[in-house]
Scaffold this motif. Sequence first.
Motif, PDB file in Angstrom:
ATOM      1  N   TYR A   1      -7.663 -16.681 -29.876  1.00 55.19           N
ATOM      2  CA  TYR A   1      -7.261 -16.954 -31.260  1.00 55.19           C
ATOM      3  C   TYR A   1      -6.780 -18.387 -31.369  1.00 55.19           C
ATOM      4  O   TYR A   1      -5.962 -18.848 -30.569  1.00 55.19           O
TER       5      TYR A   1
ATOM      6  N   ARG B   1       0.358 -20.539 -33.015  1.00 52.22           N
ATOM      7  CA  ARG B   1      -0.049 -20.957 -31.676  1.00 52.22           C
ATOM      8  C   ARG B   1      -1.315 -20.220 -31.259  1.00 52.22           C
ATOM      9  O   ARG B   1      -1.617 -19.140 -31.776  1.00 52.22           O
TER      10      ARG B   1
ATOM     11  N   LEU C   1      -3.715 -17.922 -28.795  1.00 57.76           N
ATOM     12  CA  LEU C   1      -3.469 -16.743 -27.967  1.00 57.76           C
ATOM     13  C   LEU C   1      -4.766 -16.354 -27.278  1.00 57.76           C
ATOM     14  O   LEU C   1      -5.770 -16.079 -27.943  1.00 57.76           O
TER      15      LEU C   1
ATOM     16  N   VAL D   1       2.602 -15.288 -33.598  1.00 55.43           N
ATOM     17  CA  VAL D   1       1.330 -15.950 -33.263  1.00 55.43           C
ATOM     18  C   VAL D   1       0.623 -16.482 -34.499  1.00 55.43           C
ATOM     19  O   VAL D   1       0.220 -17.652 -34.543  1.00 55.43           O
ATOM     20  N   TRP D   2       0.461 -15.669 -35.515  1.00 59.17           N
ATOM     21  CA  TRP D   2      -0.342 -16.001 -36.694  1.00 59.17           C
ATOM     22  C   TRP D   2       0.029 -17.363 -37.269  1.00 59.17           C
ATOM     23  O   TRP D   2       1.156 -17.603 -37.677  1.00 59.17           O
TER      24      TRP D   2
ATOM     25  N   PHE E   1       2.055  -9.969 -33.541  1.00 58.92           N
ATOM     26  CA  PHE E   1       1.083 -11.028 -33.810  1.00 58.92           C
ATOM     27  C   PHE E   1       1.454 -11.778 -35.085  1.00 58.92           C
ATOM     28  O   PHE E   1       1.426 -13.015 -35.128  1.00 58.92           O
TER      29      PHE E   1
ATOM     30  N   VAL F   1      -6.709  -8.683 -30.289  1.00 63.14           N
ATOM     31  CA  VAL F   1      -5.430  -9.059 -29.673  1.00 63.14           C
ATOM     32  C   VAL F   1      -4.766  -7.815 -29.106  1.00 63.14           C
ATOM     33  O   VAL F   1      -4.866  -6.724 -29.678  1.00 63.14           O
TER      34      VAL F   1
END
Length: 407
Positions: free
Chosen positions: A205, A21, A23, A17-18, A13, A6
Amino acid sequence: MLERCVACGRDEFAAAVWGQRPLLTPAAELPRDFSDLLSPQMVDEIIAERGVRTPFVRMAREGTLVDRACFTRAGGFGAQMPDQIDPDGVLTQFAAGATIVLQGLHRFWPPIIDFVRGMTADVGHPVQTNAYITPPANRGFDPHYDVHDVFVLQVSGTKRWRVHEPVHHHPLPDQPWTDHREAIAERSRDEPVIDAVLEPGDCLYLPRGWVHSAEAQGDTSIHLTVGVAPFTGHDVATAMIEALASEEELRASLPLGLAPVDAASTAEHTREVLEVLARLIAEKQDQLSDLAGDALATQYLDLTRPAPVRPLATLDAVATLDPETRVRWRDGLHGRVDYDGSDGGNLDTVVLKLPTKSISFPAVCAPALHTVLEGAPVSAGTLPGLDAADGLVVLRRLLREAVLVAL
């Protein structure tokens, strides 16, 4: 290793993100491609020359697994195991459109072993890696979701990925996509959240639960799926309930003649148990928290592995060790120093606690063990609290016990 996958910072992140959603990160934003981890030539070597056995290899075509008898056979004289990969059979099935799945690469392929060890340290959850080799214009599996997070690393060729919103958010390991097959089929007809062709060096991801499918384009596609099995609040709750097995109130039998054929027949008793649970959790919060933490630690250590140890090289290092020889703590091995035994309040023994064993030393070795645990290279002549001769005794013991590795 996370920065290889990433482009955003680790903190960003983690926060945005984790587990929340997907990525997609293009190769141009990452430090390098993934050809050092796997390549077409490496795939051929693994299949043709490494004597790999099932279940380390699977094959699938249009969403259905290929019978392993089609691509396995005995290895011949001196290797009669019946489930070794047959390169001839793999070639036949691959030419007919089947995807090759190399499973558990983190257990036997050196570049992946190192990568997964670093990734585990970065994300703090168990990590594993599979590879998917798909012929041109073919797909291996129908739209589905995974019960673990994945980083898709495109190695070579191209593959079109379609990603849709979850139909079952944050699924647990015992909540497979097949439980929601119809909902997934319907969701896959919606507009995808991501519809992109991954090029070599790209990374996608996907948190667990996000519906996805993939199809190779004009060339053979190879991608790595780096799976992360996150610990969850459910794991903590389960550990607490297990810890409550020590409570006599909860071990008592429910009334004679209970016959729990429906919720109504047990409602009164389940409410009583819940009240007991609530009281015990309130009264013993700190104790239960510690017990649950210990249970998670045990589970994590069971699911992860430290760096491999080379037995022959290690014994050679033991035999040739001198006061200047540098050694260090084995990567990924977890340990701590405890004190054990006392005489009138004077502690006389120090214990190195490891996941699978405990090693006792005289208490005078404590400063040296703490220094070793810090992970920096050390030698017998530099260990605090010990002279070089005693330092050699300690380091030889730790090398034999697979705690240290020679540099």
